[in-house]
Scaffold this active site. Structure first.
Site, PDB file in Angstrom:
ATOM      1  N   GLU A 242      -8.330 -39.883  44.313  1.00 12.11           N
ATOM      2  CA  GLU A 242      -7.539 -39.749  43.081  1.00 12.11           C
ATOM      3  C   GLU A 242      -7.878 -38.423  42.419  1.00 12.11           C
ATOM      4  O   GLU A 242      -9.023 -38.182  42.037  1.00 12.11           O
ATOM      5  CB  GLU A 242      -7.855 -40.924  42.138  1.00 12.11           C
ATOM      6  CG  GLU A 242      -7.070 -40.893  40.843  1.00 12.11           C
ATOM      7  CD  GLU A 242      -7.347 -42.112  39.951  1.00 12.11           C
ATOM      8  OE1 GLU A 242      -7.373 -43.258  40.463  1.00 12.11           O
ATOM      9  OE2 GLU A 242      -7.570 -41.925  38.747  1.00 12.11           O
TER      10      GLU A 242
ATOM     11  N   GLU B  47     -13.845 -50.114  31.788  1.00 10.49           N
ATOM     12  CA  GLU B  47     -13.384 -49.754  30.445  1.00 10.49           C
ATOM     13  C   GLU B  47     -12.623 -50.898  29.763  1.00 10.49           C
ATOM     14  O   GLU B  47     -11.544 -50.709  29.213  1.00 10.49           O
ATOM     15  CB  GLU B  47     -12.541 -48.476  30.496  1.00 10.49           C
ATOM     16  CG  GLU B  47     -13.335 -47.296  31.037  1.00 10.49           C
ATOM     17  CD  GLU B  47     -12.631 -45.951  30.921  1.00 10.49           C
ATOM     18  OE1 GLU B  47     -11.400 -45.920  30.923  1.00 10.49           O
ATOM     19  OE2 GLU B  47     -13.352 -44.931  30.837  1.00 10.49           O
TER      20      GLU B  47
ATOM     21  N   ASP C  18     -15.949 -38.256  35.867  1.00 10.14           N
ATOM     22  CA  ASP C  18     -14.579 -38.458  35.389  1.00 10.14           C
ATOM     23  C   ASP C  18     -13.810 -37.148  35.243  1.00 10.14           C
ATOM     24  O   ASP C  18     -13.656 -36.650  34.134  1.00 10.14           O
ATOM     25  CB  ASP C  18     -14.619 -39.173  34.024  1.00 10.14           C
ATOM     26  CG  ASP C  18     -13.244 -39.619  33.584  1.00 10.14           C
ATOM     27  OD1 ASP C  18     -12.317 -39.557  34.394  1.00 10.14           O
ATOM     28  OD2 ASP C  18     -13.104 -40.035  32.420  1.00 10.14           O
TER      29      ASP C  18
ATOM     30  N   HIS D 244     -19.100 -33.316  30.535  1.00  7.25           N
ATOM     31  CA  HIS D 244     -18.775 -34.308  29.507  1.00  7.25           C
ATOM     32  C   HIS D 244     -19.336 -33.969  28.128  1.00  7.25           C
ATOM     33  O   HIS D 244     -19.871 -34.834  27.429  1.00  7.25           O
ATOM     34  CB  HIS D 244     -19.250 -35.704  29.936  1.00  7.25           C
ATOM     35  CG  HIS D 244     -18.166 -36.741  29.743  1.00  7.25           C
ATOM     36  ND1 HIS D 244     -17.415 -36.822  28.595  1.00  7.25           N
ATOM     37  CD2 HIS D 244     -17.705 -37.730  30.555  1.00  7.25           C
ATOM     38  CE1 HIS D 244     -16.534 -37.819  28.705  1.00  7.25           C
ATOM     39  NE2 HIS D 244     -16.673 -38.372  29.898  1.00  7.25           N
TER      40      HIS D 244
ATOM     41  N   GLU E  39      -6.752 -33.543  31.497  1.00  7.04           N
ATOM     42  CA  GLU E  39      -7.470 -34.259  30.434  1.00  7.04           C
ATOM     43  C   GLU E  39      -8.698 -33.485  29.956  1.00  7.04           C
ATOM     44  O   GLU E  39      -8.935 -33.382  28.759  1.00  7.04           O
ATOM     45  CB  GLU E  39      -7.891 -35.650  30.943  1.00  7.04           C
ATOM     46  CG  GLU E  39      -8.746 -36.415  29.951  1.00  7.04           C
ATOM     47  CD  GLU E  39      -9.151 -37.804  30.453  1.00  7.04           C
ATOM     48  OE1 GLU E  39      -8.697 -38.222  31.532  1.00  7.04           O
ATOM     49  OE2 GLU E  39      -9.937 -38.460  29.738  1.00  7.04           O
TER      50      GLU E  39
ATOM     51  N   ASN F 230      -4.364 -48.803  32.768  1.00  9.93           N
ATOM     52  CA  ASN F 230      -4.685 -49.738  31.683  1.00  9.93           C
ATOM     53  C   ASN F 230      -3.407 -50.536  31.458  1.00  9.93           C
ATOM     54  O   ASN F 230      -2.651 -50.311  30.520  1.00  9.93           O
ATOM     55  CB  ASN F 230      -5.092 -48.985  30.414  1.00  9.93           C
ATOM     56  CG  ASN F 230      -6.426 -48.266  30.608  1.00  9.93           C
ATOM     57  OD1 ASN F 230      -7.299 -48.754  31.319  1.00  9.93           O
ATOM     58  ND2 ASN F 230      -6.567 -47.094  30.001  1.00  9.93           N
TER      59      ASN F 230
ATOM     60  N   ARG G 223      -3.416 -39.636  28.169  1.00 11.55           N
ATOM     61  CA  ARG G 223      -3.775 -38.306  28.684  1.00 11.55           C
ATOM     62  C   ARG G 223      -2.544 -37.524  29.127  1.00 11.55           C
ATOM     63  O   ARG G 223      -2.607 -36.730  30.077  1.00 11.55           O
ATOM     64  CB  ARG G 223      -4.782 -38.380  29.825  1.00 11.55           C
ATOM     65  CG  ARG G 223      -5.962 -39.305  29.580  1.00 11.55           C
ATOM     66  CD  ARG G 223      -6.679 -39.007  28.308  1.00 11.55           C
ATOM     67  NE  ARG G 223      -7.774 -39.961  28.079  1.00 11.55           N
ATOM     68  CZ  ARG G 223      -8.524 -39.940  26.985  1.00 11.55           C
ATOM     69  NH1 ARG G 223      -8.314 -39.049  26.021  1.00 11.55           N
ATOM     70  NH2 ARG G 223      -9.488 -40.813  26.827  1.00 11.55           N
TER      71      ARG G 223
HETATM   72  C1  GCV Z   1      -6.524 -44.504  32.111  1.00  9.74           C
HETATM   73  C2  GCV Z   1     -10.986 -41.776  31.674  1.00  9.74           C
HETATM   74  C3  GCV Z   1      -9.882 -41.471  30.727  1.00  9.74           C
HETATM   75  C4  GCV Z   1      -9.064 -42.714  30.403  1.00  9.74           C
HETATM   76  C5  GCV Z   1      -8.545 -43.283  31.717  1.00  9.74           C
HETATM   77  C6  GCV Z   1      -9.744 -43.590  32.609  1.00  9.74           C
HETATM   78  C7  GCV Z   1      -9.322 -44.116  33.951  1.00  9.74           C
HETATM   79  O1  GCV Z   1     -11.946 -42.577  31.071  1.00  9.74           O
HETATM   80  O2  GCV Z   1     -10.412 -40.895  29.568  1.00  9.74           O
HETATM   81  O3  GCV Z   1      -8.027 -42.342  29.562  1.00  9.74           O
HETATM   82  O4  GCV Z   1      -7.779 -44.438  31.482  1.00  9.74           O
HETATM   83  O5  GCV Z   1     -10.473 -42.411  32.814  1.00  9.74           O
HETATM   84  O6  GCV Z   1      -9.249 -43.318  34.866  1.00  9.74           O
HETATM   85  O7  GCV Z   1      -9.104 -45.301  34.084  1.00  9.74           O
END
Ligand code: GCV
Length: 706
Positions: free
Chosen positions: A421, A325, A399, A555, A427, A233, A191
């Protein structure tokens, strides 16, 4: 003159065009808001030159050298003076910068009690006199405080604030003010829309890119005091000895700027590497389990913490995305979030490190409504987390959508410090192609009254700890920086980095004030240019909501990419990864029924917010389709039907973007030409793509509304 709304800007612009002067040329945006271009008002120049011609900054540390250099650089640029750096207060117009410890003179003013109240990072800037000679004092309890005070004085000069009788006391309302980088080890940024990662892992630790210093300096100028350098991630290789050395080199650059280094870690790090390339689940160890209650796993993390702190003694701690995720977590072993967080907390605790455990979880088995899941997982764990653990929640329950209602976790974890956060990178708000100033959005969340302890329980009081007496407080912003020369891709993206830092320091600042400061420091100090650009900025978020997701829609972005519209997206591995799951349009109406007749997500809010959201008649229209499935014929406050109102909002969004383009065009010759052309080109793309949003969405929803 009222220039507040975008649609009024034309008038304002026309009125000043005759008066504003020409500008310098060729600004590539690299200098951010620390441009220090020369003041043009002769009276201010004179006051500045008389008041700030010399400085005494006792001490020998790197931070003290940075303070001296910054002051010299700033005053040279702003006032055109060659600052005298003296050992003693011999000159009139001296700036004295010191703590009670480094400067006995500071102690002679009798301000000791006030200074102690500044805490670890606060500062005091005050005009005073010694032997009838005027002096400006910047004092604090630490060198970091002195650095923040120095940047604050330069900001006052740069933004045309009054310089006589200075008396500024400032201390941060929030303790941990962090950037979260979603930077990957291959140089890409999840992102990220401003080029590649700033971190050159292959060159570290030997080569220090000067940009690391400029990055630290920019953050320090805002009071950002920590940075998580890698993606949530997380790739576990950063925990290997070779990379810890590289991290040390970065931490060494950041430290004198008051910035601590933090790491995102992968929960399964103690495991053997995954055999499948690209898997999110392997580790770097040799254990067969990452179970947080397994003694060998606990020892692995303790050893790893020791290894890190041996090299980076002021390492900040870990940020963790777990059971989210596809990322591994304690639930893989039948344990809960607190088991996982507390294991890491135990490893970091001897060194003063913290854990930031993310609440961005949405396991489909928890509840059919994604918006309810984090609350359901975390509220039962309140009070179970160790004292050095934050739960870190996004501002809204889904999100980072253009607009969401506040996350119901705010106010619902009285015994667990909750870190907020925010997403600086856009994004879901047009990447680095759309001009969207995010401070009004962040203010909407911070000011939202949760009623957790009755009226007067805004989110700001939750995260600054005053509502629940949290022992530690924090806020994080997902960074929008990258290797692009202007750092953020879109020049106006810098305003969001700036605004995040300023609000993290003081959430009471208004979006207007912050915009004003940023414009004066970045674009122009001409009052009418400032008013015009500010009005563009202040209207830009609402415009974006209108042409993307008005009235609580959410979304409906392109799958995966999250830039353009894709309200028709229905095929996905999981239902809650599709657009239709969120908007639920049918021939009768549109919207997700989260009221007590639907998923009952409204019940997660405190009374009377709960009832206000639950009732179609009292639910604010901005959240209407978030909480209700509403007939197309429903009469809105404007007297229009829902369908007419939706059309109206989409059109309004486009009209506002068109207006932004016209307004910007009229600034030609009033701001730097390179910046002007850059923003104009982005605004053209912005309008084209916003129009696609409107057309796609109206076409799609129109088929249901008929
Ligand atoms: C870092 C959303 C974003 C992901 C991100 C996730 C998160 O799903 O699309 O890219 O991953 O949030 O905050 O962990």
């Amino acid at each position: 003159m009222n220039c507040k709304r975008v649609s009024h800007t034309l008038l304002c612009v026309t009125m000043f065009l005759a008066s504003a002067g020409p500008t310098a040329s060729g600004d590539d945006g690299y200098r951010l808001w620390l441009k220090y271009d020369r003041l043009t008002d002769p009276a201010r120049l004179q006051t500045g030159r008389e008041s700030f011609s010399a400085a005494v900054v006792p001490g020998h540390s790197t931070t003290v050298s940075i303070i001296r250099e910054e002051l010299k650089r700033g005053l040279d640029g702003l006032l055109g003076i060659d600052l005298l750096l003296n050992e003693t207060l011999s000159e009139t117009g001296t700036i004295l910068i010191g703590t009670l410890r480094t400067s006995p003179t500071v102690g002679s003013f009798g301000w000791d009690t006030e200074i102690k109240r500044l805490g670890r990072e606060g500062f005091l800037i005050r005009s005073s006199a010694i032997n009838n000679q005027p002096v400006t004092v910047i004092t604090a309890n630490t060198e970091a405080g002195l650095l923040y005070g120095t940047f604050a004085l330069l900001r006052l000069i740069q933004t045309d604030a009054p310089l006589e009788e200075l008396d500024v006391t400032s201390r941060p309302r929030i303790e941990y003010r962090l950037l979260n980088h979603w930077d990957n080890m291959d140089g890409s940024i999840e992102r990220g829309y401003a080029g590649q990662s700033l971190w050159q892992w292959d060159q570290l630790p030997g080569q220090i890119d000067p940009r690391y210093v400029d990055y630290a300096r920019a953050n320090a100028s805002l009071g950002i005091n920590g940075t998580v350098v890698n993606n949530v991630n997380a790739n576990p290789i950063l925990l290997q000895a070779e990379y810890i050395e590289k991290l040390r080199a970065l931490a060494d650059v950041f430290r004198p700027y008051g910035i601590k280094l933090f790491l995102s870690i992968r929960f399964s790090s103690p495991l053997r590497p995954a055999s499948q390339a690209g898997s999110r689940r392997g580790g770097i160890g040799d254990l067969a389990t990452a179970d947080p209650l397994d003694p060998a796993v606990r020892q692995w993390w303790k050893d790893k913490a020791k290894e890190i702190y041996d090299v980076i003694p002021d390492f900040g701690g870990f940020l963790v995305k777990a059971n989210s995720e596809g990322m591994p977590g304690p639930q893989d072993y039948g344990r809960h979030h607190a088991d996982g967080a507390n294991m890491l907390a135990e490893a970091l605790e001897p060194y003063g490190g913290i854990v930031m455990w993310r609440a961005f979880v949405y396991d489909a088995e928890t509840d059919p409504d994604r918006a309810k899941r984090a609350y359901k997982e975390f509220v039962p764990l309140d009070g179970v987390f160790a004292s050095n653990v934050f739960v870190q929640a996004k501002n809204g329950p889904i999100d980072f959508q253009p607009r969401e209602p506040v996350h119901p976790l705010f106010g619902a974890l009285p015994k667990t410090p909750l870190m907020m956060e925010l997403q600086i990178t856009q994004e879901y708000l047009g990447h680095s192609k759309h001009l969207v100033y995010l401070a009004p959005m962040w203010k909407e969340y911070l000011d939202f009254d949760t009623h957790a302890q009755g009226p007067g329980s805004p989110v700001a009081k939750v995260i600054d700890g005053s509502l629940h007496d949290y022992p530690m407080t924090g806020i994080a912003g997902v960074a929008n920086t990258g290797s692009d020369r202007n750092w953020c891709g879109h020049l106006f993206g810098q305003a969001n980095w700036y605004a995040f830092g300023r609000l993290a320091w003081d959430h009471q600042l208004s979006a207007e004030t912050i915009a004003d400061e940023w414009i004066r420091m970045t674009l122009s100090r001409d009052t009418q240019v400032v008013q015009t650009v500010r009005s563009m900025m202040l209207g830009s978020w609402e415009a974006c909501i209108n042409y993307m997701t008005p009235l609580g829609l959410h979304h409906i972005m392109q799958a995966g990419f999250h830039y353009g519209p894709q309200p028709s997206y229905a095929r996905a591995p999981r239902q809650d990864w599709t657009s239709v799951y969120y908007h639920r349009a049918d021939s009768n109406g549109v919207g997700f029924d989260r009221s007590s007749t639907g998923s009952n997500a409204t019940s997660q809010y405190f009374s009377p917010v709960r009832e206000r959201f639950d009732n179609l008649e009292t639910c604010p229209e901005k959240y209407l389709l978030w909480f209700h499935h509403v007939p197309w014929t429903h009469e809105m406050a404007s007297g229009r039907t829902l369908w007419e109102e939706m059309q109206h909002r989409y059109d309004l969004g486009i009209a506002d973007v068109e207006q932004m383009g016209r307004t910007w065009q009229m600034l030609e010759g009033r701001i730097d030409p390179e910046i002007f052309s850059h923003v104009r080109a982005r605004l053209e793309t912005h309008l084209k793509d916003a129009t696609a949003w409107r057309n796609t969405c109206l076409d799609y929803f129109g088929k249901f509304a008929k």
